[in-house]
Scaffold this motif. Sequence first.
Motif, PDB file in Angstrom:
ATOM      1  N   PHE A 124       0.943  -1.229   0.071  1.00 18.06           N
ATOM      2  CA  PHE A 124       0.108  -0.098   0.089  1.00 18.06           C
ATOM      3  C   PHE A 124       0.830   1.149  -0.032  1.00 18.06           C
ATOM      4  O   PHE A 124       0.549   2.313  -0.800  1.00 18.06           O
ATOM      5  N   TYR A 125       1.701   1.181   0.975  1.00 20.17           N
ATOM      6  CA  TYR A 125       2.809   2.585   0.893  1.00 20.17           C
ATOM      7  C   TYR A 125       3.582   2.491  -0.497  1.00 20.17           C
ATOM      8  O   TYR A 125       3.768   3.775  -0.770  1.00 20.17           O
ATOM      9  N   ALA A 126       4.117   1.597  -0.878  1.00 19.10           N
ATOM     10  CA  ALA A 126       4.771   1.570  -2.182  1.00 19.10           C
ATOM     11  C   ALA A 126       4.040   2.020  -3.223  1.00 19.10           C
ATOM     12  O   ALA A 126       4.472   2.591  -4.137  1.00 19.10           O
ATOM     13  N   SER A 127       2.839   1.562  -3.236  1.00 17.95           N
ATOM     14  CA  SER A 127       1.671   2.356  -4.453  1.00 17.95           C
ATOM     15  C   SER A 127       1.660   3.905  -4.061  1.00 17.95           C
ATOM     16  O   SER A 127       1.077   4.444  -4.950  1.00 17.95           O
ATOM     17  N   LYS A 128       1.812   4.447  -3.156  1.00 12.69           N
ATOM     18  CA  LYS A 128       1.878   5.843  -2.830  1.00 12.69           C
ATOM     19  C   LYS A 128       2.990   6.557  -3.092  1.00 12.69           C
ATOM     20  O   LYS A 128       3.504   7.852  -2.860  1.00 12.69           O
ATOM     21  N   GLY A 129       4.117   5.617  -3.446  1.00 15.47           N
ATOM     22  CA  GLY A 129       5.556   6.406  -3.594  1.00 15.47           C
ATOM     23  C   GLY A 129       6.436   6.356  -2.705  1.00 15.47           C
ATOM     24  O   GLY A 129       7.608   6.881  -2.655  1.00 15.47           O
ATOM     25  N   ILE A 130       6.152   5.438  -1.648  1.00 11.57           N
ATOM     26  CA  ILE A 130       7.108   5.462  -0.390  1.00 11.57           C
ATOM     27  C   ILE A 130       8.060   4.319  -0.715  1.00 11.57           C
ATOM     28  O   ILE A 130       8.024   3.319  -1.062  1.00 11.57           O
ATOM     29  N   GLU A 131       9.183   4.906  -0.472  1.00 18.33           N
ATOM     30  CA  GLU A 131      10.526   3.819  -0.301  1.00 18.33           C
ATOM     31  C   GLU A 131      10.809   3.433   0.974  1.00 18.33           C
ATOM     32  O   GLU A 131      11.542   4.064   1.672  1.00 18.33           O
ATOM     33  N   LEU A 132      10.519   2.200   1.405  1.00 12.42           N
ATOM     34  CA  LEU A 132      10.665   1.820   2.687  1.00 12.42           C
ATOM     35  C   LEU A 132      12.019   1.540   3.057  1.00 12.42           C
ATOM     36  O   LEU A 132      12.465   1.831   4.200  1.00 12.42           O
ATOM     37  N   ASP A 133      12.874   1.247   1.934  1.00 11.10           N
ATOM     38  CA  ASP A 133      14.446   1.008   2.190  1.00 11.10           C
ATOM     39  C   ASP A 133      15.007   2.370   2.891  1.00 11.10           C
ATOM     40  O   ASP A 133      16.033   2.477   3.272  1.00 11.10           O
ATOM     41  N   ASP A 134      14.383   3.546   2.528  1.00 13.29           N
ATOM     42  CA  ASP A 134      14.980   4.742   2.843  1.00 13.29           C
ATOM     43  C   ASP A 134      14.732   5.309   4.322  1.00 13.29           C
ATOM     44  O   ASP A 134      15.028   6.089   4.692  1.00 13.29           O
ATOM     45  N   ILE A 135      13.859   4.541   4.775  1.00 12.24           N
ATOM     46  CA  ILE A 135      13.314   4.919   6.146  1.00 12.24           C
ATOM     47  C   ILE A 135      14.149   3.873   7.251  1.00 12.24           C
ATOM     48  O   ILE A 135      13.787   2.878   7.085  1.00 12.24           O
ATOM     49  N   LYS A 136      14.878   4.591   7.975  1.00 12.10           N
ATOM     50  CA  LYS A 136      15.803   3.768   9.041  1.00 12.10           C
ATOM     51  C   LYS A 136      15.126   3.718  10.342  1.00 12.10           C
ATOM     52  O   LYS A 136      14.168   4.512  10.764  1.00 12.10           O
ATOM     53  N   GLU A 137      15.413   2.566  10.847  1.00  9.02           N
ATOM     54  CA  GLU A 137      14.750   2.388  12.115  1.00  9.02           C
ATOM     55  C   GLU A 137      15.458   3.400  13.269  1.00  9.02           C
ATOM     56  O   GLU A 137      16.662   3.865  13.122  1.00  9.02           O
ATOM     57  N   THR A 138      14.691   3.699  14.047  1.00  7.24           N
ATOM     58  CA  THR A 138      15.075   4.785  15.304  1.00  7.24           C
ATOM     59  C   THR A 138      15.465   3.970  16.350  1.00  7.24           C
ATOM     60  O   THR A 138      15.057   2.625  16.596  1.00  7.24           O
ATOM     61  N   SER A 139      16.286   4.496  17.241  1.00  5.42           N
ATOM     62  CA  SER A 139      16.466   3.900  18.536  1.00  5.42           C
ATOM     63  C   SER A 139      15.669   3.421  19.403  1.00  5.42           C
ATOM     64  O   SER A 139      15.735   2.380  20.078  1.00  5.42           O
ATOM     65  N   ASN A 140      14.431   4.192  19.281  1.00  7.16           N
ATOM     66  CA  ASN A 140      13.123   3.718  20.217  1.00  7.16           C
ATOM     67  C   ASN A 140      12.522   2.555  19.603  1.00  7.16           C
ATOM     68  O   ASN A 140      11.787   1.952  20.396  1.00  7.16           O
ATOM     69  N   ASP A 141      12.819   1.988  18.362  1.00  3.05           N
ATOM     70  CA  ASP A 141      12.285   0.562  18.076  1.00  3.05           C
ATOM     71  C   ASP A 141      13.294  -0.528  18.028  1.00  3.05           C
ATOM     72  O   ASP A 141      12.963  -1.522  17.382  1.00  3.05           O
TER      73      ASP A 141
END
Length: 215
Positions: free
Chosen positions: A60-77
């Motif tokens: 779903f997010y990919a269809s909206k143009g989101i590149e998940l690989d560009d989103i890094k995990e934060t220390s809180n996760d």
Amino acid sequence: MKIPAAQPITAAQSRASRFQLGLTQAEVIDQSGLAGYKLKQFETGRFIPDMPFLQKLADFYASKGIELDDIKETSNDLPVQNTATAKPGGNKVALVQRPCFYISDTISPDLLDRCLERMHANDQRIAEILNKEIRNGMFGGYHEETVQEHQELFGAMAEGYLIFRLLQGNPIVPPIEGGSDPKSHADLLSQFYAQSPISQSDTQQVTGHVDEVEA
């Protein structure tokens, strides 16, 4: 419940993707057609949904143009481990910065879905009742409707605890035959929650090893 080593999307990525798109959880649920309770539980870290759900969410997010690989995990996760004070066998234990609870590995995916869906529905109903004004009776005391709503409120809250114990592999309320006469308080509870996952026949064998589910 075994958690796959690699997931199509993480809770942090889902939250970040929504923020980038300017979407609320309700809008993602409406546009994707995915189960609302799963998305809410996932993003708050209460449990990790099944792989088909995660893949559809990622798509779903990919269809909206989101590149998940560009989103890094934060220390809180990410798990936090202190190697300086590590103890024997410590590599089998992960400390996390957010709450977690345990789900028995004997809980089937179908039963887990039913439990979480029921808890989500109860949460919504509890919120509705809590926001209602108290009505007084004509001859003193509370109006009958207020009394019934209060009973429903405590019933929904109690069921949440019973479901929680069931998911941990320690069901408090045993299933009871539909036509059987109750002989104990447990039987009464089972009849009262006849439509609840805690009273379903496939919970009779819920026992055994318990896995930690990051929350």
